[in-house]
Design a protein around this motif. Structure first.
Motif: not given
Length: 191
Positions: A91, A94, A146, A155, A158
């Protein structure tokens, strides 16, 4: 004037709901009332410290953590609490934690089939790279995914397809299907 919680920290599984003069904080089965303090401002409610999206995300992340951990444990993984480590680090960069956990299953059976002492569950560097711990491996690999420009399409989108084209270009459509299948299995894991 609206009231704000004196202090609210969102940790996996924390649920916050406002009452008239207190904020109800539920952690697991324990409930505790937290005294309110006036913000001294009549600004609109969008500035309330505890927002519903963060609370919802924390609940979802807690479920994801538990599912990843259960899925790895079912494969007798030596990685202790992989869900918490993977979700927290993924998280922060990302990266989809379920996708990343799936790669660890595909590449090493969930850290079961790795070179001794390498802590490399993700086949990073074709399996030739070693890390100091499983957490260090997650951090270094996820940080690369990331932040490195080579993963720029992933990035932005997703999408598993954009990730797999860089991570394992030789794997082609078959690798993408494997990732998606394991992702679905993790998501379907019962708690």
């Amino acid at each position: 004037m609206y009231k704000l919680a004196a202090l609210a920290v969102i940790i996996g599984g924390l649920y916050v709901s406002q009452a008239q003069s207190t904020t109800k904080v539920e952690i697991g089965k324990a409930n505790q009332d937290v005294p309110q303090v006036s913000s001294g401002s009549s600004q609109d409610d969008s500035k309330i410290l505890v927002d519903e999206d963060a609370t919802r995300r924390a609940r979802e992340d807690e479920q994801i953590m538990r599912k990843i951990t259960r899925y790895y444990e079912a494969r007798t993984s030596p990685f202790s609490d992989p869900g918490r480590v993977i979700v927290t680090i993924a998280r922060s960069y990302g990266v989809d934690p379920i996708m990343f956990a799936s790669v660890g299953i595909i590449e090493s059976g969930g850290c079961v089939h790795i070179p001794q002492g390498s802590f490399n569950c993700w086949g990073w560097g074709n399996g030739s790279i070693s890390f100091d711990s499983f957490s260090d491996g997650v951090d270094q690999v996820v940080r690369s995914i990331g932040t490195r420009k080579i993963y720029g399409r992933y990035q932005q989108s997703g999408r598993v397809e954009d990730f797999a084209q860089v991570y394992n270009p030789a794997g082609g459509e078959g690798y993408i299907k494997k990732i998606k299948a394991v992702m679905q299995q993790i998501e379907d894991t019962s708690l």
